[in-house]
Write an enzyme that holds these catalytic residues in place. Structure first.
Site, PDB file in Angstrom:
ATOM      1  N   HIS A  95     -60.929 -86.089 -25.891  1.00 22.23           N
ATOM      2  CA  HIS A  95     -61.426 -87.115 -24.973  1.00 22.23           C
ATOM      3  C   HIS A  95     -61.883 -88.381 -25.708  1.00 22.23           C
ATOM      4  CE1 HIS A  95     -65.614 -85.523 -25.734  1.00 22.23           C
ATOM      5  NE2 HIS A  95     -65.900 -86.803 -25.589  1.00 22.23           N
ATOM      6  N   SER A 101     -69.694 -86.919 -30.061  1.00 23.58           N
ATOM      7  CA  SER A 101     -68.499 -86.159 -29.706  1.00 23.58           C
ATOM      8  C   SER A 101     -67.459 -86.195 -30.817  1.00 23.58           C
ATOM      9  CB  SER A 101     -67.883 -86.724 -28.423  1.00 23.58           C
ATOM     10  OG  SER A 101     -68.698 -86.456 -27.313  1.00 23.58           O
ATOM     11  N   ASP A 143     -59.991 -79.783 -25.662  1.00 24.80           N
ATOM     12  CA  ASP A 143     -60.657 -80.993 -26.136  1.00 24.80           C
ATOM     13  C   ASP A 143     -60.642 -81.131 -27.659  1.00 24.80           C
ATOM     14  OD1 ASP A 143     -61.856 -83.417 -25.652  1.00 24.80           O
ATOM     15  OD2 ASP A 143     -63.900 -82.618 -25.634  1.00 24.80           O
TER      16      ASP A 143
END
Length: 322
Positions: A71, A176, A101
């Site tokens: 992402h 992230s 992901d």
């Protein structure tokens, strides 16, 4: 010894563990900036809301291969990677799997510091450390414990994610894609999501899932060699166990762990298994997939290739017909 002194020693041990782990993985942690496609507005082009993006990642192969979240680089028009030493490179997307992901990037640099991967299973209550770039604040460290394993998370606007690591380690925007490491600084997961209303509750993709994605991408690249010759395995570089190295008198410190084997491939026919660690091909040292691919490209279909590998602490050899 007083209670105060005991508490001080315990805090020092905790601080030392976090500091040592962060220093060990830190050189391999990168910042990722992206540009997304521009959207037309009033006859001119301007970035849409959230038109740029920021995330983290870490180098897992010395030839410039980097792991991050899918992402983080989704719909990116350009990707830029900044290393811990300040150097900045454009990056290409090697492959990704949005279902779990995970994405693999590559930059045009070599001989880079690499994050070591964990070898032991995680346990609830274990100390873990997240290193990343929350809110653009470069190389920030947060620590906590593993709260639960095998968690399922429904991410709004995305697919359900399963088998996640739940931690109480603070994970903020920009974290992230960064590494979640154990007290020895070895990667055990990739930080991927947080619940804003849950006081810093965080989730990470586990190491086995990450390895599977790397292996599938590696297989696809190996199958695309000019001659179409392939051993039929996917894998990644791992550190060799020190005790095994000493007992076998090995000078090399890394090998290529087999994570996937294509059905009907030369590797399967030669009875190679997942978790075998390839050390050499025709006598040439193998530490990661590109080393094996370099040797394979020198052969034609029908040629024989001798692989040296580890299985359960024992060194073996096998002859493969390509």
């Amino acid at each position: 010894m007083s209670t105060y002194e005991r508490d001080a020693l315990a805090m020092d041990a905790y601080s030392n563990a976090v500091t040592a782990a962060a220093e060990r993985v830190g050189p391999a942690v990168v910042r990722i900036d992206i540009e997304r496609d521009m959207a037309p507005r009033h006859g001119r082009y301007a970035p849409p809301p959230g038109g740029g993006g920021l995330g983290s990642g870490f180098i897992f192969a010395s030839d410039g291969q980097i792991l991050t979240n899918a992402h983080v680089v989704d719909k990116a028009r350009r990707i830029y990677v900044t290393l811990a030493d300040g150097r900045k490179f454009p990056a290409g997307l090697v492959g990704s799997d949005s279902d779990v992901d995970v994405a693999v990037l590559r930059i045009g640099a070599d001989h880079l510091p690499v994050a070591e991967l964990g070898r032991q299973p995680l346990r609830v209550g274990q100390l873990v450390i997240a290193v990343g770039n929350p809110y653009g604040l470069n190389w920030t460290v947060t620590a906590g414990v593993v709260s639960a394993l095998g968690r399922t998370l429904d991410v709004p606007g995305s697919r359900k994610m399963v088998n996640l690591i739940q931690t109480d380690t603070s994970i903020n925007p920009g974290n992230s894609g960064g590494p979640l490491v154990d007290s020895a600084g070895r990667v055990v997961g990739i930080t991927t999501a947080m619940l804003p209303m849950a006081q810093g509750l965080g989730f990470s993709v586990p190491l086995d899932t990450m390895k599977s994605v790397v292996a599938r991408i590696s297989q696809k690249r190996a199958a695309a060699t000019p001659a179409g010759v392939s051993v039929g395995v996917g894998g990644m570089r791992v550190e060799l166990d020190e005790a095994v190295r000493r007992s076998l008198g090995l000078s090399q410190r890394q090998g290529m762990e087999i994570l996937e084997i294509r059905s009907g491939s030369p590797a399967e026919l030669a009875a190679l298994r997942r978790q075998d660690i390839i050390l050499a091909a025709d006598g040439a040292t193998v530490t990661e997939p590109r080393d094996l691919q370099r040797v394979v490209r020198q052969h034609a279909a029908g040629d024989k290739l001798i692989l040296t590998f580890l299985r359960g602490g024992t060194q073996r050899k096998v002859t493969i017909v390509l």
